[in-house]
Design a protein around this motif. Sequence first.
Motif, PDB file in Angstrom:
ATOM      1  N   LEU A  39       0.838  -1.211   0.000  1.00  0.00           N
ATOM      2  CA  LEU A  39       0.000   0.000   0.000  1.00  0.00           C
ATOM      3  C   LEU A  39       0.859   1.241   0.000  1.00  0.00           C
ATOM      4  CD1 LEU A  39      -2.851  -0.681   2.550  1.00  0.00           C
ATOM      5  CD2 LEU A  39      -3.093  -0.148   0.153  1.00  0.00           C
TER       6      LEU A  39
ATOM      7  N   LEU B 240      -1.288   7.027   5.471  1.00  0.00           N
ATOM      8  CA  LEU B 240      -0.670   6.188   4.440  1.00  0.00           C
ATOM      9  C   LEU B 240      -0.333   7.066   3.241  1.00  0.00           C
ATOM     10  CD1 LEU B 240      -0.978   2.862   3.262  1.00  0.00           C
ATOM     11  CD2 LEU B 240      -2.221   4.299   1.720  1.00  0.00           C
ATOM     12  N   ILE B 241       0.854   6.875   2.670  1.00  0.00           N
ATOM     13  CA  ILE B 241       1.224   7.637   1.469  1.00  0.00           C
ATOM     14  C   ILE B 241       1.534   6.628   0.379  1.00  0.00           C
ATOM     15  CG2 ILE B 241       2.907   9.241   0.501  1.00  0.00           C
ATOM     16  CD1 ILE B 241       3.264  10.208   3.480  1.00  0.00           C
ATOM     17  N   TYR B 242       0.740   6.707  -0.718  1.00  0.00           N
ATOM     18  CA  TYR B 242       0.912   5.728  -1.814  1.00  0.00           C
ATOM     19  C   TYR B 242       1.258   6.508  -3.069  1.00  0.00           C
ATOM     20  CZ  TYR B 242      -0.672   2.875  -5.698  1.00  0.00           C
ATOM     21  OH  TYR B 242      -0.751   2.208  -6.895  1.00  0.00           O
ATOM     22  N   THR B 243       2.345   6.107  -3.739  1.00  0.00           N
ATOM     23  CA  THR B 243       2.648   6.803  -5.011  1.00  0.00           C
ATOM     24  C   THR B 243       2.345   5.839  -6.145  1.00  0.00           C
ATOM     25  OG1 THR B 243       4.855   6.027  -4.576  1.00  0.00           O
ATOM     26  CG2 THR B 243       4.446   8.337  -4.129  1.00  0.00           C
ATOM     27  N   PRO B 244       1.396   6.196  -7.005  1.00  0.00           N
ATOM     28  CA  PRO B 244       1.014   5.270  -8.092  1.00  0.00           C
ATOM     29  C   PRO B 244       2.136   5.076  -9.088  1.00  0.00           C
ATOM     30  CG  PRO B 244      -0.306   7.299  -8.146  1.00  0.00           C
ATOM     31  CD  PRO B 244       0.630   7.435  -7.015  1.00  0.00           C
TER      32      PRO B 244
ATOM     33  N   LEU C  10       3.429   3.642   5.621  1.00  0.00           N
ATOM     34  CA  LEU C  10       2.283   3.536   6.528  1.00  0.00           C
ATOM     35  C   LEU C  10       2.705   3.942   7.929  1.00  0.00           C
ATOM     36  CD1 LEU C  10      -0.570   2.065   6.344  1.00  0.00           C
ATOM     37  CD2 LEU C  10       0.574   0.119   7.271  1.00  0.00           C
TER      38      LEU C  10
END
Lengths: 197, 140
Positions: A165, A193-197, A168
Motif C-alpha cells: 500500500l 498512508l502515502i501511496y505513489t502510483p 504507513l
Amino acid sequence: MAFDNSYSRFVAWAKIVLPLVALGLLSTLFLFSKPIDPSLSLPYAKVDVEQSAREQQIKEPTYSGITSDGAAIKVVAETARPDVDNTGLMSAKVLTAELVLPSGRIMDIQSKRGTIDNNTNQVTLEGNVQLDTSDGYQILTQSLTSALGKTHITTAGTVQGTGPLGFLQAGQMELSQSNDAQYLLVFKKGVKLIYTP
Amino acid sequence: QQLQFGGMQQDTDAPVEVTSDQLSINQTDGSATFTGNVIVGQGEMRLSAQRVVVIYTEDQSEIEQMLAFGGVTLVNGPEAAEADEADYTLSTGTVLMRGNVVVTQGPSAVSADRMTVDLETGTAQLDGRVRTLLQSSGQN
C-alpha cells in the motif's frame, strides 16, 4: 705436549676455544631470554565463573507450538535466562519469532530482546522490533506482544512500515482472527498512508 | 449534462495520502479497508468518506480502485460534490459518484443520480434526473 707443526697446535687450541664458545652460546639461552610470565600466555575464559554458576543460562532455546486456531508459532532466541523470582518468566536476547498462518502467510518478527512468560502464555519482544510479512509488509515498532496459545499480536506503541500500500504510520497495530476465521491485520489510533502510483 | 469541475489539471499520478481512524488488512485475501472518517487526498482533490475499500490490480502491485461508502464528499478546488458512494479509479483518474449526487459551484447547485468526474480534464458528466438550481446572486 709441545708440537712442532702448526696444524697440531691449531687443533689443540681449537679443542679449548670451541667448547668455551659453545658454553657461552648456551648461557645466552638462559641469561638474556625474556622473562616469560606463565599467567599471561595462557588464554583464560573471560566469563565470570560465579555468575554463570549461579544462574542457569540456555543457549539457543527454541519454543514452537500450534495455536488454537491452527497457526504454527516458533520462537528462537540466542540466549535465555530464567527470571530469579518469577519462575515462569524467561528473559531472552536476540529473539526471532515466526508465525505461519493456516492460509500460508508467514510473519517473521525479530527483536533485540524479549521475555517469554509461560504463566500468561505470551512472548513480548522489545528493542526496535521488525515484522516482515510474506506479502511484502515490513513494519517497525518498539515493542510487540504475541500470545502463544492463540494468534494475537499487538504492539504497545506506534508502528511505521512499508508495504504494497505504500508508506504507513499508525498509533497501534493488532493481528487477530476475526469471527469468520479471517486473519485481520488492523492498524488503529489514527492511520496515515502515502501511496505513489 | 457537461459541467466544469475544478477546472485545472489534476495529475493523477501525484502521491495519494490516506488518513483514517483504522485500517484493517485481511491476511487471507490481502484486501485493505479504511474505516472511520477516511480522507483520501491527492494534489488539490480531497475525498472523504466513512469507509474506503482498496482494490488491487491482478498482480497486486498497484492500487486499481478505491471504493468509498457511507456519505462521500469530493472537494476539488472551489467545487464540492456529495454522494452516497464513489469509486475512484486511479489509473484513469475518474471518480464515479452514485446516489443523490449534489454538486455545489459557488451559488449554483446541481443534483443528479450519477456523476463521473474526470480529474485529468477537470470535467464532470452528470446523468439521471439532473436538476439545476441557479441562484441569481443579486437577490439576497
